[in-house]
Motif scaffolding. Structure first.
Motif, PDB file in Angstrom:
ATOM      1  N   LEU A 104      18.675  -4.725  -3.219  1.00  0.00           N
ATOM      2  CA  LEU A 104      19.328  -3.926  -2.190  1.00  0.00           C
ATOM      3  C   LEU A 104      19.059  -2.466  -2.507  1.00  0.00           C
ATOM      4  N   VAL A 105      18.477  -1.761  -1.535  1.00  0.00           N
ATOM      5  CA  VAL A 105      18.039  -0.380  -1.740  1.00  0.00           C
ATOM      6  C   VAL A 105      18.758   0.533  -0.765  1.00  0.00           C
ATOM      7  N   GLU A 106      19.319   1.633  -1.289  1.00  0.00           N
ATOM      8  CA  GLU A 106      19.850   2.687  -0.426  1.00  0.00           C
ATOM      9  C   GLU A 106      18.692   3.574  -0.006  1.00  0.00           C
ATOM     10  N   VAL A 107      18.468   3.656   1.295  1.00  0.00           N
ATOM     11  CA  VAL A 107      17.298   4.354   1.814  1.00  0.00           C
ATOM     12  C   VAL A 107      17.539   5.865   1.808  1.00  0.00           C
ATOM     13  N   VAL A 108      16.594   6.578   1.248  1.00  0.00           N
ATOM     14  CA  VAL A 108      16.606   8.042   1.258  1.00  0.00           C
ATOM     15  C   VAL A 108      15.746   8.572   2.402  1.00  0.00           C
ATOM     16  N   ALA A 109      14.605   7.936   2.627  1.00  0.00           N
ATOM     17  CA  ALA A 109      13.691   8.376   3.691  1.00  0.00           C
ATOM     18  C   ALA A 109      12.831   7.195   4.121  1.00  0.00           C
ATOM     19  N   PHE A 110      12.380   7.241   5.371  1.00  0.00           N
ATOM     20  CA  PHE A 110      11.438   6.231   5.851  1.00  0.00           C
ATOM     21  C   PHE A 110      10.366   6.917   6.686  1.00  0.00           C
ATOM     22  N   SER A 111       9.305   6.172   6.985  1.00  0.00           N
ATOM     23  CA  SER A 111       8.232   6.749   7.797  1.00  0.00           C
ATOM     24  C   SER A 111       8.100   6.005   9.108  1.00  0.00           C
ATOM     25  N   PHE A 112       7.567   6.697  10.087  1.00  0.00           N
ATOM     26  CA  PHE A 112       7.130   6.085  11.341  1.00  0.00           C
ATOM     27  C   PHE A 112       5.621   5.845  11.245  1.00  0.00           C
ATOM     28  N   ASN A 113       5.185   4.639  11.551  1.00  0.00           N
ATOM     29  CA  ASN A 113       3.770   4.329  11.700  1.00  0.00           C
ATOM     30  C   ASN A 113       3.457   4.207  13.182  1.00  0.00           C
ATOM     31  N   ASP A 167       8.301   0.918   6.324  1.00  0.00           N
ATOM     32  CA  ASP A 167       8.228   1.725   5.094  1.00  0.00           C
ATOM     33  C   ASP A 167       9.536   2.450   4.815  1.00  0.00           C
ATOM     34  N   ALA A 168       9.993   2.391   3.570  1.00  0.00           N
ATOM     35  CA  ALA A 168      11.154   3.179   3.176  1.00  0.00           C
ATOM     36  C   ALA A 168      11.130   3.409   1.673  1.00  0.00           C
ATOM     37  N   ALA A 169      11.717   4.530   1.263  1.00  0.00           N
ATOM     38  CA  ALA A 169      11.882   4.822  -0.159  1.00  0.00           C
ATOM     39  C   ALA A 169      13.347   5.129  -0.424  1.00  0.00           C
ATOM     40  N   GLY A 170      13.818   4.785  -1.604  1.00  0.00           N
ATOM     41  CA  GLY A 170      15.222   5.012  -1.910  1.00  0.00           C
ATOM     42  C   GLY A 170      15.570   4.619  -3.333  1.00  0.00           C
ATOM     43  N   ASP A 221       8.440  -8.076  -4.926  1.00  0.00           N
ATOM     44  CA  ASP A 221       6.986  -7.906  -5.012  1.00  0.00           C
ATOM     45  C   ASP A 221       6.442  -7.014  -3.904  1.00  0.00           C
ATOM     46  N   GLU A 222       7.359  -6.439  -3.120  1.00  0.00           N
ATOM     47  CA  GLU A 222       6.959  -5.504  -2.053  1.00  0.00           C
ATOM     48  C   GLU A 222       7.461  -4.088  -2.352  1.00  0.00           C
ATOM     49  N   LEU A 223       7.705  -3.776  -3.610  1.00  0.00           N
ATOM     50  CA  LEU A 223       8.172  -2.437  -3.967  1.00  0.00           C
ATOM     51  C   LEU A 223       7.427  -1.945  -5.204  1.00  0.00           C
ATOM     52  N   ALA A 224       7.509  -0.643  -5.414  1.00  0.00           N
ATOM     53  CA  ALA A 224       6.948  -0.022  -6.615  1.00  0.00           C
ATOM     54  C   ALA A 224       7.905   1.059  -7.092  1.00  0.00           C
ATOM     55  N   VAL A 225       7.965   1.234  -8.384  1.00  0.00           N
ATOM     56  CA  VAL A 225       8.810   2.270  -8.976  1.00  0.00           C
ATOM     57  C   VAL A 225       8.193   3.637  -8.711  1.00  0.00           C
ATOM     58  N   VAL A 226       9.043   4.585  -8.326  1.00  0.00           N
ATOM     59  CA  VAL A 226       8.608   5.965  -8.083  1.00  0.00           C
ATOM     60  C   VAL A 226       9.099   6.831  -9.241  1.00  0.00           C
ATOM     61  N   PRO A 227       8.210   7.382 -10.044  1.00  0.00           N
ATOM     62  CA  PRO A 227       8.648   8.166 -11.201  1.00  0.00           C
ATOM     63  C   PRO A 227       9.315   9.469 -10.797  1.00  0.00           C
ATOM     64  N   ASP A 228      10.113  10.003 -11.699  1.00  0.00           N
ATOM     65  CA  ASP A 228      10.713  11.318 -11.485  1.00  0.00           C
ATOM     66  C   ASP A 228       9.599  12.338 -11.251  1.00  0.00           C
ATOM     67  N   GLY A 229       9.846  13.244 -10.342  1.00  0.00           N
ATOM     68  CA  GLY A 229       8.852  14.264 -10.033  1.00  0.00           C
ATOM     69  C   GLY A 229       8.037  13.950  -8.805  1.00  0.00           C
ATOM     70  N   VAL A 230       8.026  12.677  -8.357  1.00  0.00           N
ATOM     71  CA  VAL A 230       7.369  12.311  -7.099  1.00  0.00           C
ATOM     72  C   VAL A 230       8.444  12.224  -6.026  1.00  0.00           C
ATOM     73  N   ASP A 231       8.319  13.023  -5.012  1.00  0.00           N
ATOM     74  CA  ASP A 231       9.328  13.096  -3.954  1.00  0.00           C
ATOM     75  C   ASP A 231       9.438  11.764  -3.221  1.00  0.00           C
ATOM     76  N   LEU A 232      10.658  11.286  -3.019  1.00  0.00           N
ATOM     77  CA  LEU A 232      10.855  10.004  -2.338  1.00  0.00           C
ATOM     78  C   LEU A 232      10.412  10.054  -0.876  1.00  0.00           C
ATOM     79  N   GLY A 233      10.574  11.197  -0.237  1.00  0.00           N
ATOM     80  CA  GLY A 233      10.102  11.318   1.137  1.00  0.00           C
ATOM     81  C   GLY A 233       8.588  11.181   1.220  1.00  0.00           C
ATOM     82  N   ALA A 234       7.898  11.815   0.274  1.00  0.00           N
ATOM     83  CA  ALA A 234       6.445  11.672   0.240  1.00  0.00           C
ATOM     84  C   ALA A 234       6.051  10.236  -0.072  1.00  0.00           C
ATOM     85  N   ALA A 235       6.775   9.580  -0.967  1.00  0.00           N
ATOM     86  CA  ALA A 235       6.479   8.192  -1.310  1.00  0.00           C
ATOM     87  C   ALA A 235       6.647   7.262  -0.114  1.00  0.00           C
TER      88      ALA A 235
END
Length: 308
Positions: free
Chosen positions: A30-39, A59-62, A98-112
């Motif tokens: 369960l992920v709290e969404v910070v940002a998502f994209s429109f395709n 697509d979403a990052a959180g 298996d449909e997610l990847a860890v985003v390290p600190d310093g990489v913006d979640l919106g950009a991810a």
């Protein structure tokens, strides 16, 4: 929770509404969404007869709130980028690990959030062209999200990249991303290419095929033109064995490819081409701009503010 839901009577068949929070399965986080994209595809080609209240979005990052019960995936508090065929446009989403990847600190979640469909599509399409070192590659629709990723990834692979766009204005920034040349449509290009990543379809796909060298390959990725493609193969093969066209379909799960893309972003080797970033309450305006091709790159909508 709040969500953008399918609503047949609304502009772009969407409205902001309340929805029940998702219930994760054993292999889902369960992920709290910070940002998502429109395709483009999920906005332009939505199925109108979905039940009202359905939550779309790929697509979403959180932030992981509840890790998967089966022990797969990252722990609570981990920053992640996620993919699924629905459920992204909401405050919370349940996603297969298996449909997610860890985003390290310093990489913006919106950009991810720009990475899953556009980034992975470009990555898989470029990989399917084979070795690119010293080859000439044409990318059509190069000003869009997939196109801008494809230009960068083909260039990283050693290709001489020709970026085809709809206007000179839409070609801005592509040389900086690794394109050797920017042209307005394949017909404006001199010479031939060894491979093509086509995001447009219609006449541009036919024109790109005519530019193919003997034994070359076209990866037909998208249909941004919304037009069918007609190719005169008898004319095309005069004096040349033009090669082949392959229809592209994304291969899932995306977790491994997302990890590769996040790593490139972290190293500064891949730029996430965000052309518009706005609050998700401005979804109508954002969708209109995307469909009218007023955005160079990806559209990102922020659900809530978060630290990098």
């Amino acid at each position: 929770m709040k969500a953008l839901v399918h609503y047949r009577a609304g502009e772009h068949m969407l409205r902001m509404d309340s929805a029940p929070p998702p219930k994760p399965g054993p292999a889902q986080a369960l992920v709290e969404v910070v940002a998502f994209s429109f395709n483009f595809g999920e906005v332009a080609f939505r199925t109108p007869d979905l039940p009202d209240g359905t939550i779309p979005g790929w697509d979403a990052a959180g932030i992981v709130v509840t890790p998967a019960a089966d022990g797969s995936g990252p722990p609570a508090g981990t920053r992640v980028v996620t993919f699924g065929w629905s459920g992204a446009w909401a405050e919370f989403r349940a996603v297969d690990t298996d449909e997610l990847a860890v985003v390290p600190d310093g990489v913006d979640l919106g950009a991810a959030a720009a990475l899953p469909v556009a980034g992975v599509t470009a990555l898989q399409a470029v990989r399917r062209l084979g070795s690119l070192l010293g080859r000439r590659v044409l990318v059509t629709g190069a000003s869009g999200g997939v196109g801008r990723f494809a230009v960068q990834l083909a260039s990283l692979g050693g290709a001489e990249v020709v970026a085809s766009v709809g206007s000179a204005e839409r070609g801005e920034g592509l040389l900086e991303l690794g394109a050797a040349e920017v042209v307005v449509g394949p017909r404006a290009m001199a010479g031939r290419v060894d491979a093509v990543v086509d995001n447009v379809g219609g006449q541009q796909l036919a024109d790109a095929y005519q530019r193919l060298s003997n034994g070359g390959i076209v990866s037909a990725v998208g249909m941004a033109s919304k037009e069918p493609t007609t190719i005169d193969f008898e004319q095309a093969r005069i004096g040349h064995d033009r090669g082949r066209i392959e229809t592209f379909n994304i291969s899932v799960p995306l977790g491994g490819d997302l990890t590769d893309l996040v790593r490139l972003v972290q190293r500064g080797q891949l730029e996430t081409p965000v052309g518009l970033r706005t609050d998700w309450h401005s979804y109508d305006e954002a969708a209109t701009m995307l469909l009218n091709r007023e955005v160079r790159g990806k559209v990102i909508l922020d659900v809530r503010k978060a630290d990098l």
